[in-house]
Enzyme design. Structure first.
Site, PDB file in Angstrom:
ATOM      1  N   HIS A 116       0.803  -1.232   0.000  1.00 42.48           N
ATOM      2  CA  HIS A 116       0.000   0.000   0.000  1.00 42.48           C
ATOM      3  C   HIS A 116       0.833   1.280   0.000  1.00 42.48           C
ATOM      4  CE1 HIS A 116      -3.523  -2.332   0.104  1.00 42.48           C
ATOM      5  NE2 HIS A 116      -3.707  -2.424   1.399  1.00 42.48           N
ATOM      6  N   HIS A 185      -9.699   2.228   0.409  1.00 39.83           N
ATOM      7  CA  HIS A 185      -9.632   1.107   1.351  1.00 39.83           C
ATOM      8  C   HIS A 185     -10.707   1.197   2.432  1.00 39.83           C
ATOM      9  CE1 HIS A 185      -7.796  -2.127   3.665  1.00 39.83           C
ATOM     10  NE2 HIS A 185      -6.846  -2.260   2.756  1.00 39.83           N
ATOM     11  N   GLU A 316     -11.767  -3.293  -3.055  1.00 42.37           N
ATOM     12  CA  GLU A 316     -10.732  -2.375  -3.512  1.00 42.37           C
ATOM     13  C   GLU A 316     -10.531  -2.551  -5.026  1.00 42.37           C
ATOM     14  OE1 GLU A 316      -7.248  -2.800  -0.706  1.00 42.37           O
ATOM     15  OE2 GLU A 316      -8.651  -4.276   0.122  1.00 42.37           O
TER      16      GLU A 316
END
Length: 353
Positions: A116, A185, A316
């Site tokens: 991420h 997210h 996502e």
């Protein structure tokens, strides 16, 4: 008609007099009430009525996203609640990739991989904000070399509300070739945040194939059919029953969608007790379906409630994970002169069945 309001929500760490605060934006239609902040472009609240029988003869509004009551929760260590993820969402194997003959080493923040965006991804920055008639646009410049990524990247994230539909558009431009894969997210629970689990949700995902992963949750490179597996969600399944039937501990996998830049159906989640339904459409080729497997009882959210394992789910929408190291996956590289431009639509409704 959409009503948009903005206000100060707090001060970012290390800020001094005259420096910009973290702002909150509230978007309200007749069907949805959405709150967003300029720290990480995070979606902090989303309120939708539900068709509760018995004690609630009238529609009763619940907040459907996991989050915190104030800024301090978002500044601490937490599992990306509601945030925009970048420069590259998901995992990059061993934090390495090669580009034009040069190897790049990224931060290893989820052993042994980069996750991420690294130690300080896009979720950990204050973005500038511009109020729109029906939403808000956030902007920041990611400098060349940030978290090990090449090229200066200009990024715009725009949230707009239309009735029961929240759209999120992501745009980016670079001055050097660089991988880009942006997503949101948010953890949803259609029973309302603070509900203990999501086992009573019905889920379907429009995907004939998925990506198996290794023990570090990086795709192996195989593109496997969902037929006959726990990942066959082409028809609605009860989430708790599906996990029990196939003896799996949850989902944290990429589902392979249509490879088109045009808007296409992605997923549907329905919560029978409340009648709430979420439909997701996107221009992306994949969606990471995640059932909050790493949430912990010790995580305290809005109202002091706990967010234990499986108390929220994420859809996502994104490019396929580790695509920068797998040439047969959809291309994740953005070139100078091109524009990264993707949109995802979250459509909420109350359905009587």
């Amino acid at each position: 008609m959409v009503r948009v309001s903005r206000g100060v929500w707090g001060c970012p760490p290390g800020s001094g007099p005259g420096e910009p605060p973290v702002e909150e934006f509230r978007l309200q239609s007749d069907q949805l009430d959405v709150s967003l902040i300029s720290w990480g472009c995070a979606l902090t609240a989303l309120r939708l009525p539900g068709a509760h029988p018995g004690a609630h003869p009238r529609p009763h509004s619940d907040d459907l996203v996991l989050g915190f009551s104030d800024l301090s929760g978002y500044l601490g260590k937490q599992p990306y609640l509601g945030a925009v993820i970048g420069r590259v969402a998901n995992r990059i194997a061993k934090g390495k990739f090669s580009l034009n003959g040069r190897e790049f080493q990224l931060a290893i923040n989820k052993e042994p991989n980069s996750l991420h965006g690294g130690n300080r991804g896009f979720d950990k920055f204050l973005w500038s904000a511009q109020e729109l008639p029906n939403g808000v646009q956030f902007f920041r410049i990611s400098p060349d070399g940030e978290e090990g990524y090449p090229g200066e990247l200009k990024v715009w994230v725009t949230y707009t509300l239309d009735g029961g539909e929240l759209a999120v558009n992501y745009r980016a431009q670079t001055n050097k070739p660089t991988p880009v894969n942006l997503t949101n997210h948010t953890y949803f629970n259609l029973a309302g945040q603070g509900s203990p689990n999501i086992y009573d949700h019905e889920v379907s995902i429009e995907a004939d194939e998925y990506l198996p992963v290794d023990d570090t949750l990086v795709p192996t490179g195989e593109v496997a059919p969902v037929q006959g597996t726990a990942f066959d969600l082409r028809k609605p399944v009860n989430l708790g029953e599906q996990m029990k039937k196939f003896q799996i501990d949850g989902f944290d996998h990429n589902f392979c969608l249509k490879k088109t830049n045009k808007k296409h159906f992605c997923a549907r989640v329905y919560h029978p007790p409340s009648g709430r339904q979420l439909e997701v459409y996107t221009t992306q080729p994949g969606v990471q379906f995640y059932t909050g497997n790493f949430l912990e009882e010790s995580l305290k959210g809005k109202g002091g409630v706990s967010y234990p394992k499986h108390s929220g789910f994420c859809l996502e929408t994104q490019n396929w994970p580790d695509a920068v190291n797998k040439p047969h996956f959809p291309c994740v590289l953005l070139q100078p002169g091109e524009e990264y431009n993707h949109t995802t639509w979250f459509n909420f409704s109350v359905v009587k069945k």
